[in-house]
Design a protein around this motif. Structure first.
Motif, PDB file in Angstrom:
ATOM      1  N   ALA A  50      -9.973  11.279  -4.670  1.00  0.00           N
ATOM      2  CA  ALA A  50     -10.068  12.441  -5.270  1.00  0.00           C
ATOM      3  C   ALA A  50     -12.003  11.994  -6.043  1.00  0.00           C
ATOM      4  CB  ALA A  50      -8.792  12.987  -5.982  1.00  0.00           C
ATOM      5  N   ALA A  51     -11.620  10.828  -6.945  1.00  0.00           N
ATOM      6  CA  ALA A  51     -12.740  10.999  -8.119  1.00  0.00           C
ATOM      7  C   ALA A  51     -14.372  10.245  -6.637  1.00  0.00           C
ATOM      8  CB  ALA A  51     -12.199   9.313  -9.073  1.00  0.00           C
ATOM      9  N   ASP A  52     -14.098   9.992  -6.248  1.00  0.00           N
ATOM     10  CA  ASP A  52     -15.324   9.405  -5.714  1.00  0.00           C
ATOM     11  C   ASP A  52     -15.159  10.547  -4.948  1.00  0.00           C
ATOM     12  OD1 ASP A  52     -14.489   7.138  -5.989  1.00  0.00           O
ATOM     13  OD2 ASP A  52     -14.103   6.457  -3.649  1.00  0.00           O
ATOM     14  N   GLU A  53     -14.917  12.107  -4.997  1.00  0.00           N
ATOM     15  CA  GLU A  53     -15.418  13.333  -3.800  1.00  0.00           C
ATOM     16  C   GLU A  53     -15.576  14.091  -4.657  1.00  0.00           C
ATOM     17  OE1 GLU A  53     -11.904  14.412  -2.290  1.00  0.00           O
ATOM     18  OE2 GLU A  53     -12.123  13.416  -0.444  1.00  0.00           O
ATOM     19  N   ALA A  77       0.837  -1.390   0.238  1.00  0.00           N
ATOM     20  CA  ALA A  77       0.367  -0.332   0.025  1.00  0.00           C
ATOM     21  C   ALA A  77       0.320   1.376   0.199  1.00  0.00           C
ATOM     22  CB  ALA A  77      -0.959  -0.447   1.024  1.00  0.00           C
ATOM     23  N   ASP A  78       2.018   1.222   0.561  1.00  0.00           N
ATOM     24  CA  ASP A  78       2.671   1.901   0.366  1.00  0.00           C
ATOM     25  C   ASP A  78       3.788   2.738  -0.628  1.00  0.00           C
ATOM     26  OD1 ASP A  78       5.088   0.504   0.786  1.00  0.00           O
ATOM     27  OD2 ASP A  78       5.651   0.993   2.399  1.00  0.00           O
ATOM     28  N   HIS A  79       3.612   2.046  -1.657  1.00  0.00           N
ATOM     29  CA  HIS A  79       3.842   1.916  -2.849  1.00  0.00           C
ATOM     30  C   HIS A  79       3.455   3.519  -3.696  1.00  0.00           C
ATOM     31  CE1 HIS A  79       5.864   1.979  -7.030  1.00  0.00           C
ATOM     32  NE2 HIS A  79       6.684   0.768  -6.396  1.00  0.00           N
ATOM     33  N   PRO A  80       4.432   4.076  -4.374  1.00  0.00           N
ATOM     34  CA  PRO A  80       3.616   5.134  -5.152  1.00  0.00           C
ATOM     35  C   PRO A  80       2.967   5.461  -5.809  1.00  0.00           C
ATOM     36  CG  PRO A  80       6.451   5.193  -4.104  1.00  0.00           C
ATOM     37  CD  PRO A  80       6.638   3.808  -3.987  1.00  0.00           C
ATOM     38  N   LEU A  81       3.289   4.387  -6.458  1.00  0.00           N
ATOM     39  CA  LEU A  81       2.047   3.976  -7.647  1.00  0.00           C
ATOM     40  C   LEU A  81       1.152   3.767  -7.112  1.00  0.00           C
ATOM     41  CD1 LEU A  81       3.958   3.072 -10.354  1.00  0.00           C
ATOM     42  CD2 LEU A  81       3.507   4.575 -10.358  1.00  0.00           C
ATOM     43  N   GLN A  82       0.606   3.374  -5.899  1.00  0.00           N
ATOM     44  CA  GLN A  82      -0.018   2.635  -5.267  1.00  0.00           C
ATOM     45  C   GLN A  82      -1.108   4.090  -4.681  1.00  0.00           C
ATOM     46  OE1 GLN A  82      -1.870  -0.526  -5.298  1.00  0.00           O
ATOM     47  NE2 GLN A  82      -0.250  -1.732  -5.258  1.00  0.00           N
ATOM     48  N   VAL A  83      -0.273   4.063  -3.731  1.00  0.00           N
ATOM     49  CA  VAL A  83      -0.859   6.264  -3.016  1.00  0.00           C
ATOM     50  C   VAL A  83      -0.975   6.563  -4.124  1.00  0.00           C
ATOM     51  CG1 VAL A  83      -0.055   8.109  -1.897  1.00  0.00           C
ATOM     52  CG2 VAL A  83       0.966   5.626  -1.462  1.00  0.00           C
ATOM     53  N   ALA A  84      -0.190   6.978  -5.465  1.00  0.00           N
ATOM     54  CA  ALA A  84      -0.985   8.099  -5.935  1.00  0.00           C
ATOM     55  C   ALA A  84      -2.441   7.304  -6.923  1.00  0.00           C
ATOM     56  CB  ALA A  84       0.043   8.021  -7.324  1.00  0.00           C
ATOM     57  N   ALA A  85      -2.827   6.014  -6.645  1.00  0.00           N
ATOM     58  CA  ALA A  85      -4.351   5.220  -7.633  1.00  0.00           C
ATOM     59  C   ALA A  85      -5.316   5.040  -6.001  1.00  0.00           C
ATOM     60  CB  ALA A  85      -3.701   3.744  -8.114  1.00  0.00           C
ATOM     61  N   ALA A  86      -4.758   5.208  -5.240  1.00  0.00           N
ATOM     62  CA  ALA A  86      -5.317   5.209  -4.006  1.00  0.00           C
ATOM     63  C   ALA A  86      -5.808   6.754  -3.763  1.00  0.00           C
ATOM     64  CB  ALA A  86      -5.015   4.697  -2.692  1.00  0.00           C
ATOM     65  N   ASP A  87      -4.855   7.741  -4.205  1.00  0.00           N
ATOM     66  CA  ASP A  87      -5.284   9.081  -3.790  1.00  0.00           C
ATOM     67  C   ASP A  87      -6.352   9.606  -5.247  1.00  0.00           C
ATOM     68  OD1 ASP A  87      -3.725   9.469  -1.753  1.00  0.00           O
ATOM     69  OD2 ASP A  87      -2.445  10.213  -2.821  1.00  0.00           O
ATOM     70  N   ALA A  88      -6.223   9.196  -6.261  1.00  0.00           N
ATOM     71  CA  ALA A  88      -6.863  10.168  -7.284  1.00  0.00           C
ATOM     72  C   ALA A  88      -7.854   8.962  -6.720  1.00  0.00           C
ATOM     73  CB  ALA A  88      -5.679   8.767  -8.402  1.00  0.00           C
ATOM     74  N   LYS A  89      -8.360   7.662  -6.553  1.00  0.00           N
ATOM     75  CA  LYS A  89      -9.462   6.990  -6.463  1.00  0.00           C
ATOM     76  C   LYS A  89     -10.213   7.775  -5.608  1.00  0.00           C
ATOM     77  CE  LYS A  89     -11.621   3.043  -6.171  1.00  0.00           C
ATOM     78  NZ  LYS A  89     -13.160   3.380  -5.094  1.00  0.00           N
TER      79      LYS A  89
END
Length: 444
Positions: free
Chosen positions: A103-106, A89-101
């Motif tokens: 933001a999309a949900d918000e 979960a702390d991989h940069p790409l995992q973090v970026a994907a989670a943050d982007a999702k």
């Protein structure tokens, strides 16, 4: 074991002899022909030795191969670690994907709220319009509220679309990274496999060199003769005989014999260094008084077990050939060879490589098989004094020299013995040591 050095020496001698082995001529003879005018000068054994790697060279090759393999193993480990890291979960790409999702949900929630506000504003405006005593100010305010709600809804829709795009891009980046990571792993594994094979080969070469010991020499006291029918019918077994004799004044501790057979190319066939002699191979089986069952001669089990042979003693072997039933009429040859190694480290090989030539008759054209040519193993005559006291299969070497006495008459376009030795490799015979260890051009 010095068997490989025996064979290396034997084959080196064979390929340096300016004797013609095969030809596309219409007739074959049992005599050695003279060299044709177009034949190249024979390569000298000394020239072959110059290209033979030294012990230091082989050790260096093992070290280099080991280093390459270790690096390949490390690359595979790193590739696996990269794949594992992508799942965290702390991989940069995992973090970026989670943050982007997130933001999309918000953004989706804000758009839903804006759409609901717009719908309510429109309802309020309609209610004002339907009110009989609504003032102009009320109507204007209701219209302004709809306009503001519409603007907010449009902005929320744009924000959601942007957030969705970023979420998809982040997710794709993570997916692409995983795909690439697995590709890197697959490539690293291929490199690792190739490096392992190269390392194994290098270690085998070194072990072979270390096992060879001193070079063995020709020894005329070990006699091998072969005999058999002059005609063989395709598809029907034909039995030949091999006779191994120790004419020396001392016992030979370990004696092995070898045999292989081949269909000779038909007149007009083009024969060169690229010819696949394995297609011309004739299966050979052997039996003796000690080994009653017919035993196939293969690359993994090519030696005929003679074992201990007292001075003056002989050992008899039966050889059974079965030419492919689809084979056309032509010529064939059976080759025999012997070698020995003693407990004191001395070793040697038969100075002559014996052969028997025979006619191959197409299926249905020959005589019916004789009783000795049945599929039931026929025990060979019992050996005289000495014989085989060793019943353990001797591994030997896949390097049985071939005979260079076959000749062609009536043609000038002949095949040098070196080509035949190279072709015999595919038959589990002669030139493997020369081809792999000495790397010499065997074209005579």
């Amino acid at each position: 074991m010095k068997i490989r050095r025996i064979l290396a020496t034997a084959v080196a001698a064979a390929v340096t002899t300016p004797v013609v082995f095969l030809s596309a001529a219409p007739a074959f003879a049992d005599t050695k022909p003279t060299s044709g005018p177009s034949q190249k000068p024979a390569t000298h054994a000394g020239d072959l030795d110059e290209d033979m790697p030294s012990l230091e060279d082989l050790k260096a090759a093992v070290a280099a191969a080991q280093k390459a393999y270790d690096e390949a193993v490390a690359d595979v480990a790193k590739a696996r670690a990269d794949i594992d890291a992508l799942d965290k979960a702390d991989h940069p790409l995992q973090v970026a994907a989670a943050d982007a999702k997130k933001a999309a949900d918000e953004a989706a929630a804000k758009k839903t709220a804006a759409d609901e506000a717009l719908a309510k504003a429109k309802q309020d405006e309609q209610a004002v319009k339907d009110k009989p005593d609504a003032t102009d100010e009320e109507k204007a305010a209701a219209a302004a509220a709809v306009t503001a709600a519409q603007t907010a809804a449009d902005e929320a829709a744009t924000a959601k679309a942007t957030a969705d795009t970023k979420a998809k891009e982040a997710s794709k980046a993570l997916e692409d990274a995983n795909v690439q990571a697995f590709r890197v792993l697959a490539l690293a594994q291929k490199v690792e496999k190739a490096a392992k094979e190269k390392l194994d080969d290098a270690k085998e070469e070194l072990a072979s060199y270390e096992d060879m010991g001193d070079e063995c020499e020709e020894d005329s006291s070990l006699k091998v003769t072969v005999s058999g029918p002059k005609k063989v019918t395709a598809g029907e077994p034909a039995v030949f005989s091999m006779h191994v004799t120790n004419t020396s004044d001392h016992k030979l501790d370990l004696v092995n014999a070898f045999a292989n057979a081949i269909r000779l190319p038909a007149p007009g066939d083009e024969i060169d260094e690229d010819t696949d002699f394995s297609e011309l191979a004739i299966p050979v089986e052997w039996s003796s008084a000690d080994v009653l069952e017919w035993t196939p001669i293969t690359e993994k089990s090519e030696s005929i077990e003679v074992g201990e042979l007292d001075k003056g003693a002989s050992y008899d072997v039966k050889l059974r050939l079965t030419v492919d039933a689809k084979a056309t009429a032509g010529k064939g040859a059976l080759f025999g060879y012997g070698e020995y190694e003693n407990n004191d480290g001395s070793c040697g090989f038969a100075s002559d490589f014996k052969d028997v030539n025979f006619d191959i008759l197409a299926a249905g054209k020959g005589d019916k098989p004789k009783p000795t040519e049945t599929t039931t193993p026929t025990p060979a005559p019992t050996a005289t004094t000495g014989g085989n006291t060793n019943t353990t299969q001797q591994g030997g070497s896949s390097n049985t020299p071939v005979n260079g006495t076959l000749a062609a008459t009536g043609a000038n376009d002949t095949l040098p013995l070196g080509y035949a030795a190279a072709g015999a490799v595919a038959l589990g015979a002669g030139a493997l040591v020369v081809a792999r260890r000495r790397k010499a051009d065997a074209q005579a």
